[in-house]
Design a protein around this motif. Structure first.
Motif, PDB file in Angstrom:
ATOM      1  N   HIS A  56       0.819  -1.232   0.000  1.00  0.00           N
ATOM      2  CA  HIS A  56       0.000   0.000   0.000  1.00  0.00           C
ATOM      3  C   HIS A  56       0.846   1.273   0.000  1.00  0.00           C
ATOM      4  CE1 HIS A  56       0.719  -0.915   4.295  1.00  0.00           C
ATOM      5  NE2 HIS A  56       0.816   0.396   4.405  1.00  0.00           N
ATOM      6  N   ARG A  57       2.159   1.125   0.252  1.00  0.00           N
ATOM      7  CA  ARG A  57       3.009   2.334   0.321  1.00  0.00           C
ATOM      8  C   ARG A  57       4.369   2.001  -0.272  1.00  0.00           C
ATOM      9  NH1 ARG A  57       5.737   4.410   5.408  1.00  0.00           N
ATOM     10  NH2 ARG A  57       6.305   6.555   4.961  1.00  0.00           N
ATOM     11  N   GLY A  71      -5.376  -2.504   3.357  1.00  0.00           N
ATOM     12  CA  GLY A  71      -4.721  -1.809   2.249  1.00  0.00           C
ATOM     13  C   GLY A  71      -4.565  -0.316   2.452  1.00  0.00           C
ATOM     14  N   THR A  72      -4.727   0.136   3.703  1.00  0.00           N
ATOM     15  CA  THR A  72      -4.687   1.581   3.983  1.00  0.00           C
ATOM     16  C   THR A  72      -3.449   2.006   4.769  1.00  0.00           C
ATOM     17  OG1 THR A  72      -5.825   1.275   6.087  1.00  0.00           O
ATOM     18  CG2 THR A  72      -7.206   1.665   4.138  1.00  0.00           C
ATOM     19  N   LYS A 181       0.760   5.545  -2.516  1.00  0.00           N
ATOM     20  CA  LYS A 181       0.073   4.299  -2.882  1.00  0.00           C
ATOM     21  C   LYS A 181       0.194   4.097  -4.392  1.00  0.00           C
ATOM     22  CE  LYS A 181      -4.173   1.768  -1.982  1.00  0.00           C
ATOM     23  NZ  LYS A 181      -5.442   1.760  -1.286  1.00  0.00           N
ATOM     24  N   ASP A 185      -2.383  -1.619  -8.500  1.00  0.00           N
ATOM     25  CA  ASP A 185      -2.052  -2.465  -7.342  1.00  0.00           C
ATOM     26  C   ASP A 185      -0.832  -3.345  -7.567  1.00  0.00           C
ATOM     27  OD1 ASP A 185      -4.103  -1.447  -5.889  1.00  0.00           O
ATOM     28  OD2 ASP A 185      -5.421  -3.204  -6.045  1.00  0.00           O
TER      29      ASP A 185
END
Length: 198
Positions: A56-57, A71-72, A181, A185
């Motif tokens: 996610h990062r 996913g945050t 992000k 994905d």
């Protein structure tokens, strides 16, 4: 004495294989230096906790962070259902390729981890390490391999990518948006624990 981080695993040693949508990484785990952290990671892996999660990062020339089911960057928990303590060892540091625990302060480990991608350490930082009486050997290893020494003794190192750093670099180059992000994905398709066969 060299750092065990740069040694290949022994025959039959349990390693982690991470299959991403960009390629595969092989990771050595440091059970002796970070027993609880490795137990947490291995158990999550065996339970399929990380399968399908995203990184996610991602910050190029720094690291890739994942392991959060939401996913945050705000979620995830340990196998014990609560935060567990840091485990630090002078034998394993945040060199390039290190697998380390992400946290929100001391002793707040859950399920999130990061892989150090930075491939160099600035001369000024190396000088500061020497000034802070960092062992010469560690300073030399940072000079040779790169990494993020300012994270040492703040984030528990519990593994090392020994195959697939080209994939780590490729992932570090993806386009990112808000809060670092990735726009598309980057997925951990599967994480498994296997015996190393050489």
């Amino acid at each position: 004495m060299g750092f065990i981080q740069f040694e290949k695993p022994a025959q039959g040693e349990e390693i982690a294989i991470m299959t991403t949508n960009h390629g595969t990484l092989k990771i050595r785990l440091f059970e002796e230096q970070a027993p609880k952290t490795v137990e947490n990671f291995k158990t999550h892996v065996k339970n399929g906790y990380y399968n399908g999660l995203i990184f996610h990062r991602i910050i190029k020339d720094f690291m890739l962070q994942g392991g959060d089911p939401t996913g945050t960057g705000m979620g995830g928990e340990s196998i014990w259902g609560k935060a567990f303590p840091d485990e630090f060892s002078e034998e394993v540091l945040n060199f390039r390729g290190a697998l380390s625990m992400a946290n929100s302060g001391p002793n707040t480990n859950g399920s999130q981890f990061f892989i150090v991608q930075k491939d160099s350490v600035e001369e000024q930082m190396l000088g500061q390490l020497k000034g802070a009486s960092f062992p010469d050997e560690a300073v030399e290893a940072y000079k040779e391999h790169g990494g993020t020494p300012w994270l040492d003794f703040r984030h528990s190192v519990f593994g090392q990518v020994f195959e697939g750093m080209d994939i780590v670099d490729a992932i570090a180059n993806v386009k990112t948006g808000v809060q670092d992000k990735p726009v598309e994905d980057v997925v951990i398709k599967k994480l498994e624990i296997v015996a190393y066969e050489g």
